[in-house]
Design an enzyme around this catalytic site. Structure first.
Site, short mmCIF file in Angstrom:
data_model
loop_
_atom_site.label_atom_id
_atom_site.label_comp_id
_atom_site.label_asym_id
_atom_site.label_seq_id
_atom_site.Cartn_x
_atom_site.Cartn_y
_atom_site.Cartn_z
N GLN A 37 -14.16 3.82 3.18
CA GLN A 37 -14.41 3.30 2.11
C GLN A 37 -15.29 1.91 2.35
OE1 GLN A 37 -10.59 1.31 0.37
NE2 GLN A 37 -10.89 0.45 2.80
N HIS A 83 -0.49 -11.42 -5.57
CA HIS A 83 0.00 -11.74 -4.89
C HIS A 83 1.79 -12.39 -4.81
CE1 HIS A 83 -3.93 -11.39 -2.50
NE2 HIS A 83 -3.26 -9.75 -2.47
N ASP A 100 -6.24 -7.15 2.58
CA ASP A 100 -6.67 -8.95 3.18
C ASP A 100 -5.79 -10.46 2.95
OD1 ASP A 100 -5.89 -7.18 -1.40
OD2 ASP A 100 -4.21 -8.99 0.82
N GLY A 113 -0.24 4.49 5.23
CA GLY A 113 1.39 4.31 5.02
C GLY A 113 2.13 5.62 4.94
N ASP A 123 1.26 -2.36 -2.38
CA ASP A 123 -0.30 -2.76 -2.50
C ASP A 123 -1.83 -2.18 -1.93
OD1 ASP A 123 -2.12 -5.62 -1.52
OD2 ASP A 123 -2.15 -4.25 -2.85
N SER A 124 -1.96 -0.39 -2.40
CA SER A 124 -2.78 -0.20 -2.28
C SER A 124 -4.00 -0.14 -3.40
CB SER A 124 -1.96 1.40 -2.50
OG SER A 124 -1.92 2.40 -4.07
N PRO A 152 -8.40 7.44 0.20
CA PRO A 152 -7.30 7.41 1.05
C PRO A 152 -5.77 6.95 0.34
CG PRO A 152 -8.55 4.59 1.44
CD PRO A 152 -9.56 6.31 0.58
N1 SAM Z 1 -4.71 -5.45 -4.96
C1 SAM Z 1 -5.74 -4.09 -4.43
C2 SAM Z 1 -5.51 -3.86 -6.16
O1 SAM Z 1 -4.48 -3.92 -6.83
O2 SAM Z 1 -6.02 -2.83 -6.03
C3 SAM Z 1 -4.79 -3.64 -3.36
C4 SAM Z 1 -5.68 -4.41 -2.26
S1 SAM Z 1 -6.02 -3.82 -0.69
C5 SAM Z 1 -6.82 -4.53 0.56
C6 SAM Z 1 -5.62 -2.12 -1.36
C7 SAM Z 1 -5.45 -1.53 0.43
O3 SAM Z 1 -4.70 -0.38 0.84
C8 SAM Z 1 -7.14 -1.58 1.26
O4 SAM Z 1 -6.64 -2.32 1.92
C9 SAM Z 1 -6.93 0.58 1.87
O5 SAM Z 1 -7.60 0.32 3.18
C10 SAM Z 1 -5.59 0.31 1.53
N2 SAM Z 1 -4.90 1.66 2.04
C11 SAM Z 1 -5.62 2.36 0.63
N3 SAM Z 1 -4.36 3.91 1.36
C12 SAM Z 1 -4.10 3.62 1.88
C13 SAM Z 1 -3.48 4.25 2.96
N4 SAM Z 1 -2.99 5.69 2.51
N5 SAM Z 1 -2.56 3.90 3.48
C14 SAM Z 1 -2.15 2.25 4.25
N6 SAM Z 1 -3.65 2.08 3.51
C15 SAM Z 1 -4.46 2.54 2.66
#
Ligand code: SAM
Length: 284
Positions: free
Chosen positions: A34, A65, A89, A141, A158-159, A165
């Site tokens: 990304q 959070h 984060d 995940g 928290d994706s 992804p």
């Molecule tokens: N609070 C935010 C929201 O509500 O949209 C989410 C924040 S957090 C930074 C989202 C994280 O999910 C990102 O760092 C991203 O890289 C991760 N992520 C996305 N798809 C994923 C997957 N399949 N497995 C693990 N992490 C994933």
């Protein structure tokens, strides 16, 4: 991009774009998964964007959070093993570590989000990644959770939004794997999109989980930096109903734990599950 403005992309909610006046762009990188941008703003502090969508701002990240984490941990009452999927984060991790847990697994697909967050957004992670109870896995995940059965007390997903992804973290198969990975009184929470502008996403997460978990509840929090504010969260539980815990017990535990939360409190806990008619109708 207009000088000193950062506009969100409109690939999740079309016809509406939010722009932030920025003082400077602190970090910007296209990773394998990304586009990561971190900008300094006046009104919201630093903001983390992924693929042009707001993920967390220093100003109001605590709302999201705390509500993603404290509702489940407070009703469980004795969670020891926690799984966080996404959460690069570190905000959810920070909230989890306020409790007497034994292990917090954080499974993040993109290590560069963790690195950039630790470097530029340490006010959010607050050194959580260095806590000895934390185990960080850099992987998908979706695949990670398949390896566990009857192991976690709470799973917090928290994706980012279901583009890129995170897409498969919104699938029924994923929810079935989460169910299997939870203990018999386990609880899962999924960030499920905006209640007004992403009602379809929220309804889909709700309906898929209703087919798997005996108790599925929608609750919400108003997060100013999430496009037009109302964020829907879904709590799926094998045994404990988050609205049936006694207020007296919740008050007592909340006081004892002294969590230092800036948004969550026992009154908000119950109020968050009170839904407006448009949402009740959409979920019927
Ligand atoms: N609070 C935010 C929201 O509500 O949209 C989410 C924040 S957090 C930074 C989202 C994280 O999910 C990102 O760092 C991203 O890289 C991760 N992520 C996305 N798809 C994923 C997957 N399949 N497995 C693990 N992490 C994933």
């Amino acid at each position: 991009m207009k000088k000193n403005w950062f506009f969100e992309t409109d690939n999740v909610v079309s016809d509406l774009r939010v722009g932030y006046r920025i003082k400077r762009k602190i970090f910007s990188k296209k990773t394998e998964f990304q586009q990561i941008d971190i900008c300094q703003t006046d009104k919201f502090g630093k903001i983390l964007f992924l693929d042009g969508l707001t993920q967390a701002s220093e100003r109001d990240e605590f709302i999201y959070h705390e509500m993603m984490t404290q509702v489940a941990l407070m009703i469980h009452g004795s969670a020891k093993k926690i799984l966080i999927i996404g959460g690069g984060d570190g905000g959810i991790l920070r909230e989890v570590l306020k409790h007497k847990i034994e292990e917090a697994y954080l499974v993040e697909i993109d290590n560069e989000v963790i690195e950039a967050s630790q470097k530029y957004l340490s006010t959010i992670s607050k050194n959580s990644f260095n806590d000895k109870r934390v185990k960080v896995y850099i992987e998908n995940g979706f695949n990670f959770v398949k390896q566990y059965a009857n192991y976690f007390d709470v799973i917090l997903v928290d994706s980012s939004d279901p583009i890129g992804p995170a897409k498969e973290l919104f699938s029924s198969q994923f929810y079935k794997n989460v169910f299997k990975a939870l203990k018999k009184d386990g609880i899962a929470v999924f960030q499920s999109g905006l209640t007004i502008l992403q009602k379809k996403e929220l309804k889909s997460v709700y309906e898929k989980n209703k087919k798997i978990f005996p108790i599925v509840k929608v609750y919400y929090a108003s997060v100013p930096t999430y496009l037009v504010g109302d964020l829907g969260l879904i709590l799926a539980s094998k045994k404990i109903d988050p609205t049936r815990i006694s207020k007296k017990t919740l008050d007592k535990n909340y006081k004892k734990l002294n969590l230092g939360t800036k948004y969550y409190n026992p009154e908000i806990h119950f109020a968050a599950f009170v839904l407006p008619n448009y949402l009740k109708d959409a979920l019927r």
